[in-house]
Design an enzyme around this catalytic site. Structure first.
Site, PDB file in Angstrom:
ATOM      1  N   ASN A  18      43.505  28.767  37.186  1.00  0.00           N
ATOM      2  CA  ASN A  18      43.246  29.338  35.874  1.00  0.00           C
ATOM      3  C   ASN A  18      43.394  28.284  34.780  1.00  0.00           C
ATOM      4  O   ASN A  18      43.884  27.176  35.008  1.00  0.00           O
ATOM      5  CB  ASN A  18      44.204  30.497  35.610  1.00  0.00           C
ATOM      6  CG  ASN A  18      44.022  31.627  36.602  1.00  0.00           C
ATOM      7  OD1 ASN A  18      42.892  32.046  36.863  1.00  0.00           O
ATOM      8  ND2 ASN A  18      45.112  32.125  37.151  1.00  0.00           N
ATOM      9  N   CYS A  45      38.550  35.000  43.310  1.00  0.00           N
ATOM     10  CA  CYS A  45      37.703  35.265  42.145  1.00  0.00           C
ATOM     11  C   CYS A  45      36.310  35.596  42.653  1.00  0.00           C
ATOM     12  O   CYS A  45      35.660  34.768  43.297  1.00  0.00           O
ATOM     13  CB  CYS A  45      37.662  34.068  41.211  1.00  0.00           C
ATOM     14  SG  CYS A  45      36.541  34.306  39.803  1.00  0.00           S
ATOM     15  N   GLY A  46      35.855  36.804  42.364  1.00  0.00           N
ATOM     16  CA  GLY A  46      34.538  37.224  42.827  1.00  0.00           C
ATOM     17  C   GLY A  46      33.416  36.458  42.167  1.00  0.00           C
ATOM     18  O   GLY A  46      32.434  36.068  42.823  1.00  0.00           O
ATOM     19  N   HIS A 101      45.510  44.112  39.912  1.00  0.00           N
ATOM     20  CA  HIS A 101      44.797  44.623  38.742  1.00  0.00           C
ATOM     21  C   HIS A 101      45.424  45.919  38.270  1.00  0.00           C
ATOM     22  O   HIS A 101      45.835  46.766  39.071  1.00  0.00           O
ATOM     23  CB  HIS A 101      43.319  44.862  39.075  1.00  0.00           C
ATOM     24  CG  HIS A 101      42.559  43.602  39.311  1.00  0.00           C
ATOM     25  ND1 HIS A 101      41.991  42.871  38.295  1.00  0.00           N
ATOM     26  CD2 HIS A 101      42.306  42.919  40.454  1.00  0.00           C
ATOM     27  CE1 HIS A 101      41.405  41.793  38.802  1.00  0.00           C
ATOM     28  NE2 HIS A 101      41.579  41.805  40.114  1.00  0.00           N
ATOM     29  N   ASN A 114      46.409  41.180  36.235  1.00  0.00           N
ATOM     30  CA  ASN A 114      45.192  41.266  35.440  1.00  0.00           C
ATOM     31  C   ASN A 114      45.100  42.675  34.866  1.00  0.00           C
ATOM     32  O   ASN A 114      45.595  43.636  35.465  1.00  0.00           O
ATOM     33  CB  ASN A 114      43.961  40.988  36.309  1.00  0.00           C
ATOM     34  CG  ASN A 114      44.009  39.618  36.950  1.00  0.00           C
ATOM     35  OD1 ASN A 114      43.717  38.616  36.320  1.00  0.00           O
ATOM     36  ND2 ASN A 114      44.386  39.564  38.218  1.00  0.00           N
ATOM     37  N   GLU A 116      42.551  38.471  31.776  1.00  0.00           N
ATOM     38  CA  GLU A 116      42.852  37.863  33.072  1.00  0.00           C
ATOM     39  C   GLU A 116      44.196  37.154  33.056  1.00  0.00           C
ATOM     40  O   GLU A 116      44.519  36.431  32.102  1.00  0.00           O
ATOM     41  CB  GLU A 116      41.755  36.864  33.471  1.00  0.00           C
ATOM     42  CG  GLU A 116      40.466  37.528  33.894  1.00  0.00           C
ATOM     43  CD  GLU A 116      39.609  36.616  34.740  1.00  0.00           C
ATOM     44  OE1 GLU A 116      40.081  36.176  35.810  1.00  0.00           O
ATOM     45  OE2 GLU A 116      38.468  36.325  34.327  1.00  0.00           O
ATOM     46  N   ARG A 117      44.932  37.369  34.106  1.00  0.00           N
ATOM     47  CA  ARG A 117      46.213  36.698  34.287  1.00  0.00           C
ATOM     48  C   ARG A 117      46.008  35.183  34.281  1.00  0.00           C
ATOM     49  O   ARG A 117      45.257  34.640  35.070  1.00  0.00           O
ATOM     50  CB  ARG A 117      46.820  37.146  35.623  1.00  0.00           C
ATOM     51  CG  ARG A 117      48.124  36.488  36.001  1.00  0.00           C
ATOM     52  CD  ARG A 117      48.640  37.001  37.335  1.00  0.00           C
ATOM     53  NE  ARG A 117      47.746  36.708  38.445  1.00  0.00           N
ATOM     54  CZ  ARG A 117      48.053  36.904  39.727  1.00  0.00           C
ATOM     55  NH1 ARG A 117      49.223  37.411  40.058  1.00  0.00           N
ATOM     56  NH2 ARG A 117      47.184  36.615  40.670  1.00  0.00           N
ATOM     57  N   CYS A 122      35.170  39.505  35.064  1.00  0.00           N
ATOM     58  CA  CYS A 122      36.083  39.285  36.192  1.00  0.00           C
ATOM     59  C   CYS A 122      35.534  40.046  37.387  1.00  0.00           C
ATOM     60  O   CYS A 122      35.426  41.276  37.342  1.00  0.00           O
ATOM     61  CB  CYS A 122      37.493  39.750  35.846  1.00  0.00           C
ATOM     62  SG  CYS A 122      38.670  39.608  37.213  1.00  0.00           S
ATOM     63  N   GLY A 123      35.188  39.326  38.448  1.00  0.00           N
ATOM     64  CA  GLY A 123      34.596  39.965  39.623  1.00  0.00           C
ATOM     65  C   GLY A 123      35.555  40.882  40.344  1.00  0.00           C
ATOM     66  O   GLY A 123      35.215  42.026  40.667  1.00  0.00           O
ATOM     67  N   THR A 124      36.766  40.395  40.628  1.00  0.00           N
ATOM     68  CA  THR A 124      37.736  41.259  41.295  1.00  0.00           C
ATOM     69  C   THR A 124      38.133  42.412  40.377  1.00  0.00           C
ATOM     70  O   THR A 124      38.418  43.527  40.839  1.00  0.00           O
ATOM     71  CB  THR A 124      38.988  40.468  41.724  1.00  0.00           C
ATOM     72  OG1 THR A 124      39.576  39.836  40.586  1.00  0.00           O
ATOM     73  CG2 THR A 124      38.641  39.429  42.774  1.00  0.00           C
ATOM     74  N   GLY A 125      38.140  42.159  39.060  1.00  0.00           N
ATOM     75  CA  GLY A 125      38.443  43.223  38.113  1.00  0.00           C
ATOM     76  C   GLY A 125      37.367  44.296  38.091  1.00  0.00           C
ATOM     77  O   GLY A 125      37.670  45.494  37.969  1.00  0.00           O
TER      78      GLY A 125
END
Length: 280
Positions: free
Chosen positions: A70, A79-80, A161, A192, A210-211, A219-222
């Site tokens: 980060n 990270c997606g 998340h 996140n 994002e953290r 944010c993909g994972t988000g």
């Protein structure tokens, strides 16, 4: 004296739905102390400017490996958006001719399917695996930050998340709420934070803190966590369109496999070189 001469590192700036990172092929340009480089190069005025640094490498267990740092130098597990960008990078830089790839991440091996058009990668689908509830487990439960109390659900998509649905996302003070919730005592490793709103057409508008990076464009994972939380709380079906500040992702939570599939574009912004002083 020669050992003290700076090395020239070639990099590529890429983004997925506005989530922008600096990408380095470490098979050609191995680097030390990537956390320090992430902090320095991510700065918008004195560096390149980005949400962080992504290192592409080889793996004994997959086609390629990914490490992601980060903007504050902390290392993320997954990270997606960066995964999609790596798929585009390795194909269009001639590192592979495969359109189905495996990527070794700190949250496990991920499957990438490249969708081509005229020899270029138009979109990428990433199998993000099976979601799990985060710790502590929250499911539509209250959480207090400052003077505000939110109703939240925790979902793990490799990264933790905290998903909060709201009636008017544009009125949220994301910076104030995000930093308080990221550092909430319930999350010793931080989290996140996603605020989301169900739109009249059935899509989902999402903004993210994002953290380790603060407010980002996407944010993909988000997006995956938001889609899962929307389904679990009865707000959406198993397929969702997640509209973020930087663009849209299509998320499907496959009923048969239990895996979350994320599809979206990846964009090359520019390529460049940076001087890196050899470290003693």
């Amino acid at each position: 004296m020669q050992d003290r001469m700076p090395r020239i590192i070639k990099f590529t700036k890429m983004h997925g739905a506005g989530n922008d990172y600096i990408y380095i092929d470490t098979t050609r340009y191995p680097i030390d102390r990537p956390n320090e480089i992430a902090r320095a190069w991510s700065k918008p005025h004195t560096g390149i400017g980005s949400d962080g640094l992504v290192l592409i490498g080889l793996s004994k267990h997959a086609d390629f490996s990914m490490r992601i740092f980060n903007a504050d130098g902390s290392e993320a597990r997954m990270c997606g958006n960066a995964s999609r960008c790596i798929g585009k990078y390795v194909y269009e830089h001639g590192l592979t001719r495969k359109t189905n790839l495996t990527l070794d991440t700190l949250s496990g091996i991920k499957q990438l399917q490249l969708h081509l058009r005229d020899g270029k990668v138009e979109a990428i689908t990433v199998d993000m695996g099976t979601p799990g509830k985060g710790m502590p487990a929250l499911f539509e439960q209250p959480i207090k930050a400052g003077s505000q109390t939110y109703t939240a659900t925790t979902i793990s998509m490799g990264n933790p998340h905290l998903v909060i649905f709201t009636g008017n996302i544009e009125q949220m003070n994301l910076a104030a709420a995000g930093t308080l919730l990221e550092h909430h005592p319930w999350f010793p490793d931080r989290t996140n934070v996603e605020f989301a709103q169900i739109l009249p057409d059935g899509g989902i508008r999402m903004r993210v803190w994002e953290r380790g990076s603060g407010i980002t464009q996407a944010c993909g994972t988000g997006a995956c966590a938001t889609a899962v939380a929307a389904f679990l709380t009865g707000r959406a079906g198993r397929q969702s369109r997640i509209q973020m500040d930087g663009g849209m992702l299509h998320i499907e939570w496959d009923e048969q496999t239990g895996h979350v599939l994320m599809t979206g574009e990846a964009t090359t912004v520019f390529e460049g070189e940076m001087a890196l002083n050899n470290q003693e």
